[in-house]
Design a protein around this motif. Structure first.
Motif, mmCIF file in Angstrom:
data_model
loop_
_atom_site.group_PDB
_atom_site.id
_atom_site.type_symbol
_atom_site.label_atom_id
_atom_site.label_comp_id
_atom_site.label_asym_id
_atom_site.label_seq_id
_atom_site.Cartn_x
_atom_site.Cartn_y
_atom_site.Cartn_z
ATOM 1 N N GLY A 1 -26.316 -8.897 -16.471
ATOM 2 C CA GLY A 1 -26.880 -7.590 -16.144
ATOM 3 C C GLY A 1 -25.847 -6.579 -15.688
ATOM 4 O O GLY A 1 -26.200 -5.464 -15.295
ATOM 5 N N ALA A 2 -24.558 -6.943 -15.739
ATOM 6 C CA ALA A 2 -23.505 -6.009 -15.337
ATOM 7 C C ALA A 2 -23.250 -5.000 -16.446
ATOM 8 O O ALA A 2 -23.167 -5.363 -17.631
ATOM 9 N N LEU A 3 -23.115 -3.738 -16.076
ATOM 10 C CA LEU A 3 -22.800 -2.678 -17.014
ATOM 11 C C LEU A 3 -21.297 -2.426 -16.997
ATOM 12 O O LEU A 3 -20.685 -2.298 -15.933
ATOM 13 N N HIS A 4 -20.708 -2.330 -18.183
ATOM 14 C CA HIS A 4 -19.280 -2.068 -18.329
ATOM 15 C C HIS A 4 -19.136 -0.710 -19.007
ATOM 16 O O HIS A 4 -19.620 -0.519 -20.130
ATOM 17 N N PHE A 5 -18.459 0.207 -18.364
ATOM 18 C CA PHE A 5 -18.369 1.587 -18.863
ATOM 19 C C PHE A 5 -17.228 2.306 -18.161
ATOM 20 O O PHE A 5 -16.789 1.858 -17.102
ATOM 21 N N PRO A 6 -16.731 3.424 -18.693
ATOM 22 C CA PRO A 6 -17.002 3.908 -20.043
ATOM 23 C C PRO A 6 -16.164 3.161 -21.076
ATOM 24 O O PRO A 6 -15.061 2.711 -20.776
ATOM 25 N N ILE A 7 -16.693 3.025 -22.276
ATOM 26 C CA ILE A 7 -15.933 2.474 -23.398
ATOM 27 C C ILE A 7 -15.515 3.661 -24.256
ATOM 28 O O ILE A 7 -16.336 4.230 -24.977
ATOM 29 N N THR B 1 -40.796 -9.398 -21.830
ATOM 30 C CA THR B 1 -40.539 -8.784 -20.522
ATOM 31 C C THR B 1 -39.600 -7.593 -20.685
ATOM 32 O O THR B 1 -38.504 -7.722 -21.230
ATOM 33 N N LEU B 2 -40.042 -6.447 -20.206
ATOM 34 C CA LEU B 2 -39.249 -5.224 -20.304
ATOM 35 C C LEU B 2 -38.395 -5.027 -19.062
ATOM 36 O O LEU B 2 -38.868 -5.200 -17.938
ATOM 37 N N THR B 3 -37.149 -4.649 -19.261
ATOM 38 C CA THR B 3 -36.227 -4.352 -18.170
ATOM 39 C C THR B 3 -35.569 -3.014 -18.449
ATOM 40 O O THR B 3 -35.092 -2.765 -19.560
ATOM 41 N N SER B 4 -35.571 -2.133 -17.474
ATOM 42 C CA SER B 4 -34.928 -0.831 -17.631
ATOM 43 C C SER B 4 -33.624 -0.806 -16.848
ATOM 44 O O SER B 4 -33.450 -1.526 -15.864
ATOM 45 N N PHE B 5 -32.690 0.043 -17.278
ATOM 46 C CA PHE B 5 -31.424 0.188 -16.571
ATOM 47 C C PHE B 5 -30.775 1.515 -16.951
ATOM 48 O O PHE B 5 -31.103 2.110 -17.982
ATOM 49 N N SER B 6 -29.872 1.976 -16.101
ATOM 50 C CA SER B 6 -29.142 3.221 -16.328
ATOM 51 C C SER B 6 -27.699 3.060 -15.888
ATOM 52 O O SER B 6 -27.421 2.380 -14.894
ATOM 53 N N VAL B 7 -26.789 3.699 -16.591
ATOM 54 C CA VAL B 7 -25.413 3.786 -16.128
ATOM 55 C C VAL B 7 -25.394 4.722 -14.934
ATOM 56 O O VAL B 7 -25.957 5.821 -14.990
ATOM 57 N N PRO B 8 -24.809 4.309 -13.816
ATOM 58 C CA PRO B 8 -24.790 5.164 -12.618
ATOM 59 C C PRO B 8 -24.223 6.551 -12.909
ATOM 60 O O PRO B 8 -23.182 6.694 -13.552
ATOM 61 N N GLY B 9 -24.951 7.575 -12.475
ATOM 62 C CA GLY B 9 -24.503 8.954 -12.643
ATOM 63 C C GLY B 9 -24.801 9.557 -13.996
ATOM 64 O O GLY B 9 -24.561 10.748 -14.211
ATOM 65 N N ALA B 10 -25.357 8.768 -14.934
ATOM 66 C CA ALA B 10 -25.642 9.284 -16.274
ATOM 67 C C ALA B 10 -26.912 10.116 -16.277
ATOM 68 O O ALA B 10 -27.851 9.845 -15.532
ATOM 69 N N ILE B 11 -26.951 11.134 -17.129
ATOM 70 C CA ILE B 11 -28.180 11.906 -17.285
ATOM 71 C C ILE B 11 -29.062 11.294 -18.371
ATOM 72 O O ILE B 11 -30.234 11.639 -18.488
ATOM 73 N N ALA B 12 -28.507 10.371 -19.169
ATOM 74 C CA ALA B 12 -29.281 9.651 -20.171
ATOM 75 C C ALA B 12 -28.547 8.371 -20.533
ATOM 76 O O ALA B 12 -27.325 8.366 -20.654
ATOM 77 N N THR B 13 -29.290 7.281 -20.689
ATOM 78 C CA THR B 13 -28.732 5.994 -21.107
ATOM 79 C C THR B 13 -29.581 5.446 -22.239
ATOM 80 O O THR B 13 -30.814 5.442 -22.146
ATOM 81 N N LEU B 14 -28.941 4.986 -23.315
ATOM 82 C CA LEU B 14 -29.651 4.511 -24.495
ATOM 83 C C LEU B 14 -29.128 3.137 -24.888
ATOM 84 O O LEU B 14 -27.916 2.931 -24.946
ATOM 85 N N GLY C 1 -9.424 2.655 -22.737
ATOM 86 C CA GLY C 1 -9.024 3.071 -21.398
ATOM 87 C C GLY C 1 -9.630 2.179 -20.327
ATOM 88 O O GLY C 1 -10.460 1.317 -20.617
ATOM 89 N N PRO C 2 -9.249 2.394 -19.073
ATOM 90 C CA PRO C 2 -9.795 1.591 -17.962
ATOM 91 C C PRO C 2 -11.311 1.730 -17.909
ATOM 92 O O PRO C 2 -11.855 2.807 -18.110
ATOM 93 N N GLU C 3 -11.988 0.623 -17.683
ATOM 94 C CA GLU C 3 -13.440 0.657 -17.601
ATOM 95 C C GLU C 3 -13.894 0.446 -16.170
ATOM 96 O O GLU C 3 -13.180 -0.110 -15.342
ATOM 97 N N MET C 4 -15.095 0.909 -15.885
ATOM 98 C CA MET C 4 -15.749 0.624 -14.619
ATOM 99 C C MET C 4 -16.742 -0.510 -14.871
ATOM 100 O O MET C 4 -17.127 -0.773 -16.001
ATOM 101 N N LYS C 5 -17.150 -1.179 -13.829
ATOM 102 C CA LYS C 5 -18.124 -2.250 -13.961
ATOM 103 C C LYS C 5 -19.124 -2.098 -12.839
ATOM 104 O O LYS C 5 -18.745 -1.910 -11.684
ATOM 105 N N ALA C 6 -20.404 -2.144 -13.175
ATOM 106 C CA ALA C 6 -21.426 -1.970 -12.147
ATOM 107 C C ALA C 6 -22.596 -2.880 -12.429
ATOM 108 O O ALA C 6 -22.958 -3.107 -13.581
#
Length: 345
Positions: free
Chosen positions: A219-225, A175-188, A316-321
């Motif tokens: 499924g929570a994204l933690h960024f930026p690292i 099963t394929l799942t796609s995701f993006s970091v909010p506001g990113a122009i590219a996520t890998l 540094g401080p991270e965001m979580k989404a």
């Protein structure tokens, strides 16, 4: 030669920089931390041949390393360095017509994931197993790259669809799942661990800056690292202990190896005398494959190990989404064009 394995990805224009190389080693040394742990180099290695640049990418629990080498003519070929120190013949995807095949991931079954280019400017992904190549493309995508594979044969990567938005993807149990970091122009996405609890990679923000991120089991994204002083951070590999490796660059132009422990601790590792060190893969035993660049600009591979637990500093401080899971239907065999940019390696 040992058997190796594949499937098939594809790719379109992508403005992702980060192509760096490694350099040679003399003997074994340890970068000892002030207290309890260190990263110790076991050996250095180069793919056989004069003038080759050696770029290891991932390591499995057997100690096999997958990567790529660039010869003096600029031709890129994949390789496997087996645990006994021997090398495979160059890995050349049969449809590679321009001299560009990369090895990106390897699991305990010695299935290799990677990508290759063709004369029409397309970049495609592949899996190689038992001497058989299989191509893989995310359905509907104009660009696909498979960047890591785990022991259950789940894999991770990035793709661009007709919208032009570059997203990360994971395939778990088919099963394929796609995701993006909010506001990113590219996520890998560069790797999913065997327990499927963590995915790591990097993203590019609207200013073109590279940052690391991780995606947890919910499924929570933690960024930026971003380690202190970083102007560009990439996370490449991880294991089931949630030990993560990568690299980051500082404002003086030096690139440091990075050992990261979620959610917010890191340790810097520099190959002695080098201004470029990259830690690319780590296995369950804490053995790392990476590279460094010497004063002549030649990239060399090295094998290292974690001793104890290196003392870490806070990032540094991270965001979580949270991001909604976006199922992607499997396997599309169509081909499409992409630009000549290269993913970080």
């Amino acid at each position: 030669m040992e058997a190796i394995s594949i499937m098939k990805p594809r790719q379109i224009f992508i403005s992702i920089l980060a192509v760096l190389f490694v350099f040679p080693l003399m003997g074994t040394f340890a970068q000892q931390a002030p207290n309890s742990g260190s990263i110790e180099v076991i050996t250095t290695f180069d793919y056989p041949g004069t003038g080759n640049l050696t770029l290891p990418q991932k390591i499995n629990e057997r100690g096999d390393i997958v990567g790529e080498f660039i010869d003096s003519n600029g031709v890129t070929r994949g390789f496997v360095r087996f645990s006994d120190g021997s090398f495979s013949a160059p890995i050349v995807e049969p449809n590679d017509t321009v001299g560009f095949t990369e090895g990106r991931g390897i699991n305990n079954s010695r299935t290799v994931a990677g990508d290759y280019a063709t004369s029409d400017g397309n970049l495609h992904g592949f899996f190689l197993s038992g001497g058989t190549f299989t191509e893989y493309d995310v359905p509907g995508a104009v660009f696909t790259a498979v960047l890591g594979i785990n022991n259950p044969a789940d894999f991770a990567g990035t793709f661009i669809d007709a919208s032009g938005i570059q997203q990360a993807f994971i395939s778990v149990g088919g099963t394929l799942t796609s995701f993006s970091v909010p506001g990113a122009i590219a996520t890998l996405a560069y790797q999913i661990n065997n327990s499927k609890q963590l995915v790591v990679g990097y993203y590019i923000d609207s200013s073109g800056i590279l940052h690391g991120y991780f995606r947890d089991t919910n499924g929570a994204l933690h960024f930026p690292i971003d380690p202190s002083g970083s102007v560009a951070t990439i996370l490449f590999g991880l294991n089931d202990r949630k030990w993560v490796v990568g690299r980051y660059a500082d404002s003086s132009g030096v690139t440091h190896g990075l050992f990261f422990v979620p959610p917010n601790s890191f340790f810097t590792f520099d190959y002695p005398g080098s201004t470029f060190t990259s830690l690319n893969g780590i296995n369950a035993q804490g053995v790392i494959c990476g590279r460094y660049v010497d004063a002549s600009g030649i990239a060399h591979g090295f094998l290292a190990r974690i001793r104890g637990t290196p003392p870490t500093n806070a990032v540094g401080p991270e965001m979580k989404a949270f991001t909604s899971r976006s199922p992607v239907t499997p396997l599309n065999t169509s081909r499409s064009a992409w630009g000549d940019a290269k993913l970080a390696r």
